[in-house]
Design a protein around this motif. Sequence first.
Motif, short mmCIF file in Angstrom:
data_model
loop_
_atom_site.label_atom_id
_atom_site.label_comp_id
_atom_site.label_asym_id
_atom_site.label_seq_id
_atom_site.Cartn_x
_atom_site.Cartn_y
_atom_site.Cartn_z
N PRO A 94 0.83 -1.22 0.00
CA PRO A 94 0.00 0.00 0.00
C PRO A 94 0.86 1.26 0.00
CG PRO A 94 -0.77 -1.55 1.67
CD PRO A 94 0.54 -2.08 1.15
N ARG A 95 0.37 2.30 -0.70
CA ARG A 95 1.10 3.56 -0.83
C ARG A 95 0.38 4.67 -0.07
NH1 ARG A 95 3.57 -0.07 -3.75
NH2 ARG A 95 4.83 0.61 -5.52
N PRO A 96 1.13 5.68 0.38
CA PRO A 96 0.50 6.76 1.15
C PRO A 96 -0.60 7.50 0.39
CG PRO A 96 2.90 6.90 1.28
CD PRO A 96 2.58 5.81 0.29
N GLU A 97 -0.45 7.67 -0.92
CA GLU A 97 -1.46 8.45 -1.65
C GLU A 97 -2.83 7.74 -1.62
OE1 GLU A 97 1.47 7.49 -2.84
OE2 GLU A 97 1.36 6.71 -4.89
N THR A 98 -2.80 6.43 -1.45
CA THR A 98 -4.07 5.68 -1.40
C THR A 98 -4.82 5.97 -0.09
OG1 THR A 98 -3.06 4.03 -2.82
CG2 THR A 98 -5.07 3.36 -1.70
#
Length: 300
Positions: A94-98
């Motif tokens: 998972p990425r922070p922008e998500t």
Amino acid sequence: MTVPTALTADALVARHAATLAAAGVPTPGVDARLLVRAVLGGTRDGALAGDDPRLSELDRLVAERSRRIPLQLVLGATWFRHLRLVCRPGVFIPRPETEIVAGVAIAAARDAGPRPVVVEPCTGTGAIALAVATEVAGAQVHAGDVSDDAVALARENLAAVEAGDADVAGLADGAHVTITPSDLLSGFPEDLRGTVDVLVSNPPYLPAGDRPTWEPEVADHDPDAALVGGRDGHEVVDALLALSAEWLRPGGTVVLEIDDRRGPDAIRAAEAAGLTVAAIVPDLTGADRAVRATRREERP
Ligand SMILES: C[S@@+](CC[C@H](N)C(=O)[O-])C[C@H]1O[C@@H](n2cnc3c(N)ncnc32)[C@H](O)[C@@H]1O
């Protein structure tokens, strides 16, 4: 006899940041600090004896990161909103922008009433589904993924949330999550069709032609099927917009993460699917990060 030199946490960070920088790691200082913290348990006080066994564990983790293994796989976990999610090779990290995409879905679910139905195809570790279920009271969340590894890991992360493990947010009051093997929405209960309050997803959305530009952490560790959305990149986004027109209830909301170069295309695809585009949602860098649209209310 040689007396081993004592080392402070700051000295260890400086030493390992230099090693990571030499290996081409893009954020060597941050990564070194997180690895030191993982091994020392967060304490920055005092000094470690030069023969402390934790130093060889730290050396091992730094060596892995120096081989451009993603930090989240070296540590075995990442943070996503209020959640600590287990990460494992073979499943997208998972990425922070998500977190912003999840936040838009959470707001839409809260607005939808006491027991909002939320579906999340392409769930990966379960990040978005679990964020919704830990932040929206009464949320009835159905998540799925076409990858067996992702379904297994999402179920494992769900079990930690349900068990109320330390460091992990618990389910919100009355919330429930089901995780199913599913190609797009094909694995979800048919009786949800036309009743969904929120459809949210971070699907694969990059064009295959982008591959040569990816850092080793992405190219060698994120599954290709998690990244590439067909030759044009937005094939899965377009398919999910079309499915949203069938699965949302009238007035329901779809939120999809998109390629930041494709905002205008996402608007056109949503309108072609018969949806009303509410917004293109920027991320913290101002890039077009998600499309939010609604199914039109039926006329009386
Ligand atoms: C970009 S990752 C996102 C994972 C997770 N939602 C997140 O934000 O961390 C995309 C995910 O979609 C899954 N996927 C790709 N094609 C799919 C399909 N046709 N149906 C369901 N899942 C699919 C991949 O296995 C991967 O887990």
